[in-house]
Write an enzyme that holds these catalytic residues in place. Structure first.
Site, PDB file in Angstrom:
ATOM      1  N   LYS A 181       0.862  -1.171   0.000  1.00 15.99           N
ATOM      2  CA  LYS A 181       0.000   0.000   0.000  1.00 15.99           C
ATOM      3  C   LYS A 181       0.906   1.230   0.000  1.00 15.99           C
ATOM      4  O   LYS A 181       1.736   1.405   0.889  1.00 15.99           O
ATOM      5  CB  LYS A 181      -0.914  -0.021   1.237  1.00 15.99           C
ATOM      6  CG  LYS A 181      -1.999   1.055   1.200  1.00 15.99           C
ATOM      7  CD  LYS A 181      -1.518   2.298   1.880  1.00 15.99           C
ATOM      8  CE  LYS A 181      -2.590   3.385   1.921  1.00 15.99           C
ATOM      9  NZ  LYS A 181      -2.045   4.654   2.505  1.00 15.99           N
ATOM     10  N   GLY A 186       4.613   1.927  11.681  1.00 14.47           N
ATOM     11  CA  GLY A 186       4.060   3.261  11.797  1.00 14.47           C
ATOM     12  C   GLY A 186       3.531   3.549  13.191  1.00 14.47           C
ATOM     13  O   GLY A 186       4.009   3.005  14.186  1.00 14.47           O
ATOM     14  N   SER A 187       2.504   4.385  13.257  1.00 13.93           N
ATOM     15  CA  SER A 187       1.969   4.863  14.526  1.00 13.93           C
ATOM     16  C   SER A 187       1.116   3.809  15.222  1.00 13.93           C
ATOM     17  O   SER A 187       0.593   2.887  14.589  1.00 13.93           O
ATOM     18  CB  SER A 187       1.108   6.106  14.291  1.00 13.93           C
ATOM     19  OG  SER A 187      -0.068   5.770  13.566  1.00 13.93           O
ATOM     20  N   GLY A 245      -2.484   3.917  13.724  1.00  7.44           N
ATOM     21  CA  GLY A 245      -2.631   3.209  12.464  1.00  7.44           C
ATOM     22  C   GLY A 245      -2.492   1.708  12.625  1.00  7.44           C
ATOM     23  O   GLY A 245      -3.269   0.931  12.054  1.00  7.44           O
ATOM     24  N   GLY A 246      -1.502   1.279  13.406  1.00  7.71           N
ATOM     25  CA  GLY A 246      -1.286  -0.146  13.595  1.00  7.71           C
ATOM     26  C   GLY A 246      -2.444  -0.834  14.295  1.00  7.71           C
ATOM     27  O   GLY A 246      -2.887  -1.912  13.889  1.00  7.71           O
ATOM     28  N   GLU A 272       4.670  -2.912  13.825  1.00  9.18           N
ATOM     29  CA  GLU A 272       5.768  -2.342  14.621  1.00  9.18           C
ATOM     30  C   GLU A 272       5.427  -0.874  14.823  1.00  9.18           C
ATOM     31  O   GLU A 272       5.429  -0.097  13.867  1.00  9.18           O
ATOM     32  CB  GLU A 272       7.092  -2.539  13.879  1.00  9.18           C
ATOM     33  CG  GLU A 272       8.312  -2.162  14.697  1.00  9.18           C
ATOM     34  CD  GLU A 272       8.770  -0.761  14.398  1.00  9.18           C
ATOM     35  OE1 GLU A 272       8.391   0.151  15.166  1.00  9.18           O
ATOM     36  OE2 GLU A 272       9.496  -0.567  13.428  1.00  9.18           O
ATOM     37  N   CYS A 324      11.592   5.053  15.320  1.00 10.58           N
ATOM     38  CA  CYS A 324      10.846   4.305  16.336  1.00 10.58           C
ATOM     39  C   CYS A 324      11.754   3.869  17.471  1.00 10.58           C
ATOM     40  O   CYS A 324      11.281   3.555  18.561  1.00 10.58           O
ATOM     41  CB  CYS A 324      10.156   3.098  15.709  1.00 10.58           C
ATOM     42  SG  CYS A 324      11.293   1.966  14.871  1.00 10.58           S
ATOM     43  N   GLU A 333       4.786   8.151  23.470  1.00 11.15           N
ATOM     44  CA  GLU A 333       5.750   8.683  22.514  1.00 11.15           C
ATOM     45  C   GLU A 333       5.321  10.045  21.978  1.00 11.15           C
ATOM     46  O   GLU A 333       4.144  10.273  21.693  1.00 11.15           O
ATOM     47  CB  GLU A 333       5.891   7.704  21.341  1.00 11.15           C
ATOM     48  CG  GLU A 333       6.888   8.139  20.276  1.00 11.15           C
ATOM     49  CD  GLU A 333       6.942   7.159  19.119  1.00 11.15           C
ATOM     50  OE1 GLU A 333       8.025   7.015  18.532  1.00 11.15           O
ATOM     51  OE2 GLU A 333       5.907   6.547  18.793  1.00 11.15           O
TER      52      GLU A 333
END
Length: 495
Positions: free
Chosen positions: A162, A217-218, A221-222, A241, A277, A364
């Protein structure tokens, strides 16, 4: 038909990018991957190695064009991006070598004279087509042709990527180069494809033929992808992750190195404008060590940079405000450019007692920001660490091998981090057999999984046991002739 806009972080200006994939185009990409799945899975690992070596060579042959596009969309700079592309090519070759080595197959043959003479053979088999959602902050190493894509192909799975909205033009350019290289090397058509747009990504996760998802990603989103995949008629694993606050502890015996630690801390948490990250987000140092002053001095001399997207830049500014509202005090800020998605490095002081579950202080803040807390006792540090979100990594700076506090701190970090570093910084992840780039929830959705290293292939396989199956019907890795010439563990148990 709508278009994915490509933005310049330096100016905020937009350029038309690729058009969003239609539902029919998503369906076609998934169907092509499904048709390719059998051929990708049945190809000898040495053959897959050849595919990935061809992909690596294609990246290196097109470095000038790809880096130019990447810099326009990320503002990460030519030197950084050239180095990252070189590492992405090396990683592709690495995963090809891991595939050809065969240890990831876990092939085992066990014959027993008991119970009628069982013949048991076990091997890891590919899951099938994998959807990959790459990262914004590493457009080469964790993007279209990054760790997820290359490890999935190495494990025998076709991939549908994607496109990331932070670098849509680069996604297409990389996909075109990689697809041409793979097919010229003999990989089946459909081994790699790409779809564009938010809705296309959701359709990808919903597609029945998709067998797993790789995401970097964030947390927002994850977790959304984890929840969506769980609602499918047939749920599939999402290897997300996401990252959290990676702590750094200076033990009492390490106080003499505080100037060195402060300089390294600032260099690490501002690397790549703090968009790693693995960025260290919290420094815990003994009270009176001078850590606050030393870190503040380093930050004030730091020049800022651009963040990747308008959303990340806005979230960074909001994050600093939220940290202050939760009790943190800004002690120093650097300088930075004024245009585009610019951000300045910021360090805040916090009381250890305020680091507790549910507080914004233990979440974070993506970008060049970090906290410093001064503690009174090592026991207080150990207690604070239990209140932090589990993380990808944790670091300790002490007084050497004889430091009496080192074992306790390492043990505590080991209970809640995927990687523990002594006298080093977490930024930078080696693509090596023993590497684990993961961590307990919510740093990742699957704590046993790594997105980097030899065990990254494990995510996209599942074990199958073959009992008393004739040799001709076994997969090549388990046949007596061992046509792939790969390692097989064998034993014979007598009654």
């Amino acid at each position: 038909m709508s278009t994915e806009l490509s933005y310049s972080p330096r100016t905020g200006s937009a350029t038309p990018g690729p058009t969003h994939s239609t539902p029919a185009e998503v369906e076609a990409a998934v169907a092509a991957a499904a048709r390719a799945a059998g051929g990708v899975a049945s190809a000898a690992p040495a053959e897959r190695r050849g595919w990935l070596e061809a992909l690596a060579a294609a990246l290196e042959a097109d470095v000038d064009r790809l880096v130019a596009i990447a810099d326009e969309e990320s503002a990460l700079g030519g030197p950084r991006l050239r180095g990252e592309l070189a590492k992405a090519a090396a990683n592709a070759r690495y995963y090809g070598a891991v595939s050809a080595g065969g240890a990831w197959l876990g092939a085992r043959v066990q014959r027993s004279d008991a119970d009628g003479g069982l013949d048991l053979r076990r091997v890891n088999v590919p899951l099938g087509p994998v959807a990959v959602f790459g990262a914004s902050n590493f457009p080469f190493q964790f993007g279209t042709v990054g760790h997820d894509t290359c490890s999935a192909i190495a494990a025998g799975c076709p991939v549908v990527v994607k496109a990331h909205p932070a670098h849509p033009r680069l996604t297409i350019a990389l996909a075109e180069a990689a697809i041409a290289a793979l097919e010229s090397a003999g990989a089946p058509a459909g081994t790699l494809s790409v779809v564009v747009g938010f809705d296309a990504g959701l359709s990808l996760v919903d597609a029945p033929a998709i067998a797993a998802v790789g995401f970097t990603g964030s947390q927002r989103g994850g977790l959304a992808l984890v929840e969506r995949a769980a609602r499918r008629e047939v749920p599939i694993p999402v290897f997300a992750e996401m990252g959290t606050v990676n702590p750094v502890v200076v033990t009492p015996a390490g106080v003499g190195r505080i100037a060195q630690v402060a300089a390294g801390f600032v260099e690490s948490f501002t690397l790549g404008a703090g968009q790693f990250c693995t960025k260290p987000g919290l420094l815990l140092a003994p009270r009176g060590s001078g850590a606050v002053e030393a870190v503040g001095e380093q930050v004030r001399a730091h020049e800022g940079a651009w963040l990747l997207t308008a959303g990340i830049a806005g979230a960074y500014r909001e994050g600093i405000s939220e940290l202050e509202g939760s009790g943190a005090e800004v002690i120093a800020a650097g300088s930075g450019p004024d245009a585009g998605y610019a951000a300045t490095a910021t360090v805040l002081r916090v009381d250890p007692a305020d680091l507790r579950r549910g507080s914004r202080l233990v979440e974070e803040c993506f970008g060049p920001a970090a906290l410093v807390a001064e503690y009174d006792t090592v026991e207080q540090v150990l207690e604070v660490l239990t209140r932090m979100q589990p993380s990808l990594a944790g670091s300790v700076f002490g007084g050497g091998a004889g430091d009496v506090d080192l074992p306790a701190v390492v043990a505590r970090l080991s209970a809640q981090a995927g990687r523990v570093i002594v006298d080093g910084w977490p930024t930078g992840v080696a693509c090596a057999d023993a590497m684990h780039h993961g961590g307990p929830w919510p740093a990742t959705s699957r704590p046993e999984a790594t997105s980097v290293g030899a065990h990254a292939l494990d995510r996209f396989t599942r074990p199958v046991c073959y009992q008393d199956v004739p040799d001709a019907a076994l997969p090549p890795a388990l046949q007596d002739a061992n046509p792939w010439r790969l390692p097989v563990e064998a034993d014979h148990t007598q009654a």
